[in-house]
Write an enzyme that holds these catalytic residues in place. Structure first.
Site, PDB file in Angstrom:
ATOM      1  N   LYS A  88       1.005  -1.083   0.098  1.00  6.74           N
ATOM      2  CA  LYS A  88       0.123  -0.068   0.091  1.00  6.74           C
ATOM      3  C   LYS A  88       1.044   1.093   0.180  1.00  6.74           C
ATOM      4  O   LYS A  88       1.944   1.329   0.799  1.00  6.74           O
ATOM      5  CB  LYS A  88      -1.102  -0.006   1.227  1.00  6.74           C
ATOM      6  CG  LYS A  88      -1.818   1.102   1.373  1.00  6.74           C
ATOM      7  CD  LYS A  88      -2.721   1.150   2.517  1.00  6.74           C
ATOM      8  CE  LYS A  88      -3.763   2.148   2.610  1.00  6.74           C
ATOM      9  NZ  LYS A  88      -4.441   2.233   3.657  1.00  6.74           N
ATOM     10  N   SER A 130      -9.149   1.983   2.439  1.00  6.44           N
ATOM     11  CA  SER A 130      -8.439   2.558   1.637  1.00  6.44           C
ATOM     12  C   SER A 130      -7.314   1.868   0.904  1.00  6.44           C
ATOM     13  O   SER A 130      -6.624   2.585  -0.040  1.00  6.44           O
ATOM     14  CB  SER A 130      -7.735   4.027   2.607  1.00  6.44           C
ATOM     15  OG  SER A 130      -6.979   3.289   3.549  1.00  6.44           O
ATOM     16  N   SER A 170     -10.306  -0.501   6.342  1.00  8.84           N
ATOM     17  CA  SER A 170      -9.367  -0.424   5.103  1.00  8.84           C
ATOM     18  C   SER A 170      -8.644  -1.499   4.551  1.00  8.84           C
ATOM     19  O   SER A 170      -8.082  -1.491   3.555  1.00  8.84           O
ATOM     20  CB  SER A 170      -8.623   0.935   5.318  1.00  8.84           C
ATOM     21  OG  SER A 170      -9.135   2.098   5.281  1.00  8.84           O
TER      22      SER A 170
END
Length: 480
Positions: free
Chosen positions: A50, A125, A149
């Site tokens: 990420k 996210s 997320s």
């Protein structure tokens, strides 16, 4: 004096930003190749990070034009552990703008598309991380989870996402959203890889102030195939379903919740039905499955709101992700780089403008009283979960709704913001109670995945993996 930072162990190149067919879902930010040790548990596995995780020498923007151009000078602890275990890190995945959205439409480089249905949300996210795993472009991915997320994108993309117990995996070298709810963990296409990855990255690192009395396990040893469910006791939480009965519910402290359907919108009957079918499958595989009531679960998202909004306003916008008073590893290069956001605040997405203004308003007129009260009440919610977990091995409920369509490019501010926030009613409570929770695909509807969430005792990820592996081996979720 030179800063005292950990040494970077493995050679790497800055990489490049893929375009066109090479990035058909807009899930990649940077492609590169960092080869780890010659042998180890993750030998031959490819990993994407990420883009809030620091990989020295490789650009990081955390989804925001305000950060574009920043290049970290350290590797996050989990990066070093992955490389030491023989993994090859192949790049950075797009995430949401400053990692502050449950949708996948806020990245400054454009929306991240669901691999099952273009134009639909991939969840946020950790949007790009989940997409690249689901699309088969990488073996493993790292996600982050402050309110869901890891689990939202796992659910939307039909993969496995584990939010570990708070502090189990060090957050050192990862852009912090709000220290009280920061979690990082694995996103994978199967339970075996998930357990193996957590086995590699878990454990104290001596830097992260979130870590206290960390207890690790050999998670891969918990995997017993479909026989693993025999003898387990699983409690399906009634209040976790999206279709609630009319009337008020009351918590154990006399709290009148009232109108629970208003707290569960948007309601999706097919999600509830698929999760009920998954519960029946768990039972058929040998588990004792019973429905229980935890009324206070319905106010988990209300307790989460001040913790997340006030915490993020202070931590991200005012303190550049590094608050004073912590025995942390301070990445001063990031602190220096991000301070300039005030001169470019118009570049913030509408959702973060709202969070920042609301958080600042509350701070000005009420101080920290609502934040403090929410922390106090979250202990009651934790106790309610623990009371049931004293009698059962796991809690179960839907993870979230199906992936919704993304807001159109010309959507109103209200539609844009709404696309960021309505999906976390079941996931954010475990961020404030700090229980481990895993999203597990359990069906398809209208061409989109549906997900079951299993919640366990603190530092007992092994029991979750045992049940998840039994379900994986005993069913075919794509045909459920």
């Amino acid at each position: 004096m030179p800063d005292h930072l950990p040494l970077v162990k493995y050679s790497r190149a800055p990489g490049y930003q893929p375009r066109g067919e090479e990035n058909q879902y807009n899930a990649w930010y940077v492609k590169t190749e960092v080869k780890g040790a010659a042998q180890g548990k993750l030998q031959g596995k490819t990993v994407v990070l990420k883009d809030n995780v620091m990989l020295a020498g490789v650009p990081m923007m955390n989804g925001s034009s305000l950060v574009e151009g920043y290049v970290p000078d350290i590797d996050a602890t989990i990066v070093t552990r992955l490389l030491d275990a023989g993994a090859t890190i192949v790049g950075k995945a797009h995430c949401e703008n400053l990692s502050m959205s449950g949708g996948s439409h806020t990245n400054s480089k454009g929306p991240v598309h669901n691999p099952h249905k273009r134009g639909y949300s991939a969840g946020g996210s950790s949007s790009g991380s989940a997409v690249l795993v689901a699309a088969g472009e990488v073996d493993l991915a790292i996600g982050g989870d402050q309110g869901g997320s890891i689990r939202h994108p796992a659910a939307c993309c039909g993969i496995y996402g584990m939010k570990p117990t708070y502090g189990l995996v060090p957050y050192t070298g990862i852009w912090s959203g709000a220290v009280y709810v920061d979690h990082t963990g694995p996103l994978t296409n199967n339970v075996e890889d998930n357990a193996l990855m957590l086995e590699v990255i878990a454990g104290a690192d001596g830097y992260d102030p979130r870590q206290s009395n960390v207890k690790t396990q050999r998670y891969t040893e918990a995997l017993q195939g479909k026989d693993g469910l025999k003898g387990m006791k699983i409690a399906v939480v009634k209040e976790g379903y999206f279709m609630q009965e009319n009337g008020a519910a009351h918590g154990s402290m006399g709290l009148s919740i009232g109108q629970p359907t208003r707290l569960r919108a948007p309601a999706e009957k097919d999600v509830d039905e698929k999760v009920k079918a998954a519960a029946a499958a768990l039972k058929s595989l040998g588990a004792t499955v019973e429905e229980v009531s935890i009324p206070m679960h319905l106010v988990g998202s209300a307790l989460f709101t001040p913790i997340a909004i006030e915490g993020a306003t202070q931590n991200i916008m005012l303190d550049a992700s590094y608050m004073v008073g912590r025995n942390d590893l301070y990445v001063t290069s990031l602190m220096d780089f991000f301070r300039n956001w005030r001169n470019r605040a118009n570049e913030l997405p509408e959702s973060l403008k709202l969070v920042s203004m609301f958080g600042t308003y509350i701070k000005k007129y009420y101080g920290n009283r609502y934040y403090g009260k929410a922390i106090n009440l979250s202990r009651l919610l934790r106790a309610e979960y623990d009371k049931v977990l004293n009698e059962y091995d796991l809690l179960a409920m839907p993870t979230t709704i199906k992936a919704p369509p993304m807001p159109a490019p010309d959507a109103s501010r209200e539609e844009y913001v709404k696309g960021c926030v309505p999906y976390h009613a079941n996931t954010c409570p475990q961020n404030i109670t700090r229980h481990p929770a895993m999203a597990i695909p359990c069906g398809m509807s209208e061409g989109l995945p549906i997900s079951l969430m299993l919640i366990g005792k603190h530092f007992d990820e092994s029991t979750i993996y045992r049940a998840a592996h039994g379900f994986q081996e005993g069913t075919n979720w794509k045909e459920m």
